[in-house]
Design a protein around this motif. Structure first.
Motif, PDB file in Angstrom:
ATOM      1  N   ARG A 124     -20.157  31.275  -1.949  1.00  0.00           N
ATOM      2  CA  ARG A 124     -20.663  30.006  -2.474  1.00  0.00           C
ATOM      3  C   ARG A 124     -21.672  29.410  -1.513  1.00  0.00           C
ATOM      4  O   ARG A 124     -21.591  29.604  -0.301  1.00  0.00           O
ATOM      5  N   ARG A 152     -23.053  30.214  -6.649  1.00  0.00           N
ATOM      6  CA  ARG A 152     -22.075  31.279  -6.383  1.00  0.00           C
ATOM      7  C   ARG A 152     -22.715  32.640  -6.637  1.00  0.00           C
ATOM      8  O   ARG A 152     -23.595  32.788  -7.496  1.00  0.00           O
ATOM      9  N   ARG A 191      -6.523  28.329 -11.570  1.00  0.00           N
ATOM     10  CA  ARG A 191      -6.508  27.174 -12.465  1.00  0.00           C
ATOM     11  C   ARG A 191      -7.657  26.213 -12.218  1.00  0.00           C
ATOM     12  O   ARG A 191      -8.116  25.534 -13.140  1.00  0.00           O
ATOM     13  N   ASN A 192      -8.110  26.131 -10.976  1.00  0.00           N
ATOM     14  CA  ASN A 192      -9.164  25.173 -10.646  1.00  0.00           C
ATOM     15  C   ASN A 192     -10.567  25.783 -10.730  1.00  0.00           C
ATOM     16  O   ASN A 192     -11.541  25.163 -10.292  1.00  0.00           O
ATOM     17  N   TYR A 193     -10.691  26.990 -11.285  1.00  0.00           N
ATOM     18  CA  TYR A 193     -12.008  27.613 -11.359  1.00  0.00           C
ATOM     19  C   TYR A 193     -12.870  26.896 -12.398  1.00  0.00           C
ATOM     20  O   TYR A 193     -12.469  26.732 -13.557  1.00  0.00           O
ATOM     21  N   ALA A 194     -14.073  26.486 -11.980  1.00  0.00           N
ATOM     22  CA  ALA A 194     -15.041  25.840 -12.869  1.00  0.00           C
ATOM     23  C   ALA A 194     -16.217  26.785 -13.050  1.00  0.00           C
ATOM     24  O   ALA A 194     -16.853  27.203 -12.081  1.00  0.00           O
ATOM     25  N   VAL A 195     -16.531  27.122 -14.287  1.00  0.00           N
ATOM     26  CA  VAL A 195     -17.512  28.161 -14.558  1.00  0.00           C
ATOM     27  C   VAL A 195     -18.942  27.651 -14.390  1.00  0.00           C
ATOM     28  O   VAL A 195     -19.287  26.554 -14.830  1.00  0.00           O
ATOM     29  N   ARG A 196     -19.745  28.453 -13.717  1.00  0.00           N
ATOM     30  CA  ARG A 196     -21.192  28.334 -13.647  1.00  0.00           C
ATOM     31  C   ARG A 196     -21.749  29.749 -13.486  1.00  0.00           C
ATOM     32  O   ARG A 196     -20.994  30.658 -13.120  1.00  0.00           O
ATOM     33  N   HIS A 205     -18.323  35.277 -19.120  1.00  0.00           N
ATOM     34  CA  HIS A 205     -18.796  34.484 -17.985  1.00  0.00           C
ATOM     35  C   HIS A 205     -20.299  34.705 -17.811  1.00  0.00           C
ATOM     36  O   HIS A 205     -20.775  35.836 -17.807  1.00  0.00           O
ATOM     37  N   THR A 238     -21.986  28.342 -20.757  1.00  0.00           N
ATOM     38  CA  THR A 238     -20.744  28.306 -19.979  1.00  0.00           C
ATOM     39  C   THR A 238     -19.538  27.971 -20.841  1.00  0.00           C
ATOM     40  O   THR A 238     -18.401  28.084 -20.388  1.00  0.00           O
ATOM     41  N   ASP A 239     -19.775  27.579 -22.080  1.00  0.00           N
ATOM     42  CA  ASP A 239     -18.686  27.088 -22.937  1.00  0.00           C
ATOM     43  C   ASP A 239     -17.846  28.207 -23.537  1.00  0.00           C
ATOM     44  O   ASP A 239     -16.787  27.938 -24.130  1.00  0.00           O
ATOM     45  N   PRO A 257     -10.628  32.560 -19.118  1.00  0.00           N
ATOM     46  CA  PRO A 257     -10.069  33.164 -17.898  1.00  0.00           C
ATOM     47  C   PRO A 257      -9.425  34.505 -18.220  1.00  0.00           C
ATOM     48  O   PRO A 257      -8.889  34.711 -19.317  1.00  0.00           O
TER      49      PRO A 257
END
Length: 356
Positions: free
Chosen positions: A59, A69, A122-127, A160, A342-343, A347
């Motif tokens: 990152r 990332r 659980r805390n992964y935010a996609v970009r 992704h 990204t929508d 996971p």
């Protein structure tokens, strides 16, 4: 310090002054053979060391980079591009940023499994994930190790978004994965083309595929519906800058959606390697090249400051920028922006959940 053998980019294998590494010969394999052979020593062998990192996503928070990332399947790069800004990273392994960077490679075979675990957090935010930001994901050893393909398989499974930058037409081997991702708005590819002149390309990027192969890859990717761009990076004054218009024209003919450029950067150990390369291959203009680079970089070999490092400064930077802009206008390169979706991200499912 030994001189590099033919077909390698760096002409030196000097130690890193920053880390007090000892000087080393260009090829340790030669040492034992010198007393046993007549004539030239054997060719330098490329070695690959397995690396087992704990995580695979890198990152960054750099304000002038369009991604936060990335994944680097390999360390070092056999393409041997003399200007590669990733060369200094080899010094952290007690290896030279010179020939060692091109011949002593590291592979990360656990990359796909590590990626799957990190995407499942659980805390992964996609970009968008970037491949090819440090060393090339499609350098020759990918043909055997297929680490890049494994990474793309995981990203495709999870819908992704992905960006790829490469100097290789080997990217077409994964077209069966990339085309369906493109249909969903999940991928964009950039092919790096710095010169269309064979003699320049052979010394500047000695083990990268020929420029015409890269242009053919642009055409094939576009035919498959993959948003594809051409990166003229780097532009080297008095070596490749005269080709800007020709590359833009060739990119347009191949169907590229856009082009971009970056003036050459010479961070840390890259500067002395580049100077030695100039002295070997372009002694007639070495002084002019370095003088122009210093003018582009505020009187230094390299400008590490955010924003400026990507654009350069002064009259030479303005001239290159103007020529590039006019070429894009002349050949109809619109440089349209691609926003990846990204929508759609899902996971990865664990082994037990995937049974139901």
């Amino acid at each position: 310090m030994g001189a590099a053998p033919p077909s390698r980019g760096a002409t030196l294998n000097q130690a890193s002054g920053r880390f007090n590494l000892p000087a080393r010969d260009a090829d340790g394999d030669w040492l034992d053979a010198r007393g046993e052979v007549d004539g030239e020593p054997p060719k330098l062998r490329t070695t690959v060391t397995v690396e087992r990192p704990r995580t695979i996503i890198s990152r960054n928070q750099s304000p002038d980079i369009g991604f936060d990332r990335s994944i680097n399947p390999y360390r070092g790069c056999e393409h041997g591009c003399i200007y590669c800004y990733a060369r200094p990273s080899h010094a952290f392994h007690d290896l030279s940023p010179g020939v060692d960077f091109e011949s002593r490679l590291f592979a990360k075979p656990d990359a796909a499994a590590l990626l799957r675990a990190e995407l499942a957090a659980r805390n992964y935010a996609v970009r968008p994930m970037a491949l090819g930001t440090n060393t090339d994901p499609y350098q020759p050893i990918e043909g055997e190790w297929r680490i890049t393909r494994g990474i793309i398989e995981v990203l495709a499974e999870c819908d992704h978004p992905l960006t790829i930058t490469t100097k290789s037409d080997r990217v077409l081997r994964d077209l069966d994965l990339l085309a369906p991702m493109a249909a969903k708005g999940l991928v964009a590819v950039a092919l790096s083309i710095t010169s269309l002149t064979p003699a320049i390309a052979r010394t500047l990027e000695p083990r990268a595929p020929r420029p015409e192969k890269r242009l053919a890859a642009v055409k094939a990717l576009r035919a498959a519906g993959v948003p594809t761009f051409v990166s003229i990076a780097p532009v080297v004054p008095a070596i490749t800058d005269h080709e800007i218009e020709h590359i833009v024209e060739a990119a347009a003919d191949a169907g590229a959606l856009g082009c971009f450029f970056i003036p050459v950067r010479l961070p840390h150990e890259v500067a002395p390697l580049f100077r030695a390369w100039l002295d070997t291959h372009f002694p007639d203009r070495a002084g002019k090249v370095m003088a122009t680079i210093r003018d582009l970089r505020g009187g230094r070999d390299n400008d590490p400051d955010f924003y400026g490092r990507m654009k350069g400064q002064g009259v030479w930077a303005d001239l290159i920028r103007t020529r590039f802009r006019l070429a894009c206008r002349k050949y109809g390169v619109t440089n349209e922006r691609i926003d990846l979706r990204t929508d759609l991200f899902r996971p990865p499912q664990g082994d037990q959940l995937s049974l139901f």
